[in-house]
Design a protein around this motif. Sequence first.
Motif, short mmCIF file in Angstrom:
data_model
loop_
_atom_site.label_atom_id
_atom_site.label_comp_id
_atom_site.label_asym_id
_atom_site.label_seq_id
_atom_site.Cartn_x
_atom_site.Cartn_y
_atom_site.Cartn_z
N SER A 75 0.80 -1.22 0.00
CA SER A 75 0.00 0.00 0.00
C SER A 75 0.83 1.27 0.00
CB SER A 75 -0.97 0.00 1.18
OG SER A 75 -0.29 0.26 2.37
N LEU A 76 2.05 1.20 0.48
CA LEU A 76 2.90 2.40 0.45
C LEU A 76 4.23 2.13 -0.25
CD1 LEU A 76 2.46 4.19 3.87
CD2 LEU A 76 1.88 5.02 1.61
N GLY A 77 4.17 1.41 -1.33
CA GLY A 77 5.37 1.22 -2.12
C GLY A 77 6.39 0.32 -1.48
N ASN A 78 5.96 -0.79 -0.93
CA ASN A 78 6.85 -1.81 -0.36
C ASN A 78 7.55 -1.33 0.90
OD1 ASN A 78 7.39 -4.47 -0.64
ND2 ASN A 78 9.25 -4.16 -1.85
N VAL A 79 6.92 -0.49 1.67
CA VAL A 79 7.46 0.01 2.93
C VAL A 79 6.72 -0.66 4.07
CG1 VAL A 79 7.74 2.04 4.36
CG2 VAL A 79 8.04 2.21 1.91
N ALA A 80 7.43 -1.10 5.09
CA ALA A 80 6.77 -1.72 6.24
C ALA A 80 5.96 -0.67 6.99
CB ALA A 80 7.81 -2.34 7.18
N ILE A 81 4.73 -0.96 7.26
CA ILE A 81 3.82 -0.02 7.88
C ILE A 81 3.33 -0.60 9.19
CG2 ILE A 81 1.62 1.18 7.60
CD1 ILE A 81 2.13 0.79 4.56
N SER A 82 3.07 0.25 10.13
CA SER A 82 2.54 -0.19 11.41
C SER A 82 1.15 -0.79 11.23
CB SER A 82 2.46 1.01 12.36
OG SER A 82 1.69 0.70 13.47
N MET A 133 5.07 4.38 9.76
CA MET A 133 6.12 3.41 9.53
C MET A 133 6.46 2.69 10.84
SD MET A 133 6.66 3.69 6.40
CE MET A 133 5.29 4.66 5.82
N SER A 134 6.76 1.43 10.72
CA SER A 134 7.17 0.68 11.90
C SER A 134 8.58 1.10 12.28
CB SER A 134 7.11 -0.82 11.63
OG SER A 134 8.11 -1.17 10.69
N ASP A 141 17.95 0.51 6.17
CA ASP A 141 18.45 1.36 5.09
C ASP A 141 17.55 1.15 3.88
OD1 ASP A 141 20.52 2.29 6.64
OD2 ASP A 141 21.88 0.69 6.02
N ASP A 142 16.29 1.55 3.99
CA ASP A 142 15.31 1.36 2.93
C ASP A 142 15.32 2.60 2.05
OD1 ASP A 142 13.15 0.93 1.30
OD2 ASP A 142 11.89 0.12 2.90
N GLU A 164 18.15 16.81 6.24
CA GLU A 164 18.53 15.78 7.23
C GLU A 164 18.40 14.40 6.59
OE1 GLU A 164 16.58 14.10 11.29
OE2 GLU A 164 16.69 16.28 11.08
N LEU A 165 17.28 14.15 5.94
CA LEU A 165 17.06 12.87 5.28
C LEU A 165 17.99 12.71 4.08
CD1 LEU A 165 15.51 10.25 5.39
CD2 LEU A 165 13.64 11.36 4.17
N GLY A 166 18.23 13.79 3.35
CA GLY A 166 19.15 13.76 2.22
C GLY A 166 20.56 13.37 2.65
N LEU A 167 21.00 13.88 3.77
CA LEU A 167 22.31 13.51 4.30
C LEU A 167 22.37 12.03 4.67
CD1 LEU A 167 23.14 16.66 6.46
CD2 LEU A 167 24.30 15.91 4.35
N THR A 168 21.28 11.55 5.26
CA THR A 168 21.21 10.12 5.61
C THR A 168 21.28 9.27 4.34
OG1 THR A 168 19.87 10.63 7.55
CG2 THR A 168 19.78 8.36 6.72
N ILE A 169 20.53 9.68 3.33
CA ILE A 169 20.55 8.94 2.06
C ILE A 169 21.93 8.98 1.42
CG2 ILE A 169 19.65 8.93 -0.31
CD1 ILE A 169 16.98 9.98 0.91
#
Length: 172
Positions: A75-82, A133-134, A141-142, A164-169
């Motif tokens: 439902s959200l592009g293969n991302v684990a969801i709560s 997200m769970s 590292d998704d 912040e997220l860009g740096l992580t990526i």
Amino acid sequence: DFDLLDAALTYEQMFRVRNSDRWESAMGLCSLFDIAIDEGILEQSFAVEDVTGDDADGDAVVADSINEEEKMRASLGNVAISLRGRKSHPLYAENRRYRFTHDSWKTSILNIMLDGRKAELHEYVAITLEQEMSEEAHNQDDLKWQLRVFRHWNSSGNFAKASELGLTIGSQ
């Protein structure tokens, strides 16, 4: 394509819908989507339970039966969801997927929206994605999930969160 449940969760976040009003809010959203289908703007693409994920081109892959975790990932592009948060939603059992009948509908709608409203929508989508997200997904590292959230933060104008997220990526 988008998921009815994702739209409902984002709507609830945007308009601070109380738990006692979730059902009424969800039914109102369903009615609006039904009108959009009647007018030929949206179409129901397929049931969420029929989705297994994406193929190499990013298109949805349909199958007869999959487990709960795979349904939520799809439902959200293969991302684990709560699952806990989603299962408590009034629309969980009635979840559907929609898509615009033609790209020109999506483009037209986006063109008439004020830039501030678009940014606000992107912010609420990013907030909702992060909340749903769970913990496991946050710690993995998704890259696909991170890029999706990054695009929403960037489009919202919240460049601190996007950076912040860009740096992580970039550090992966």
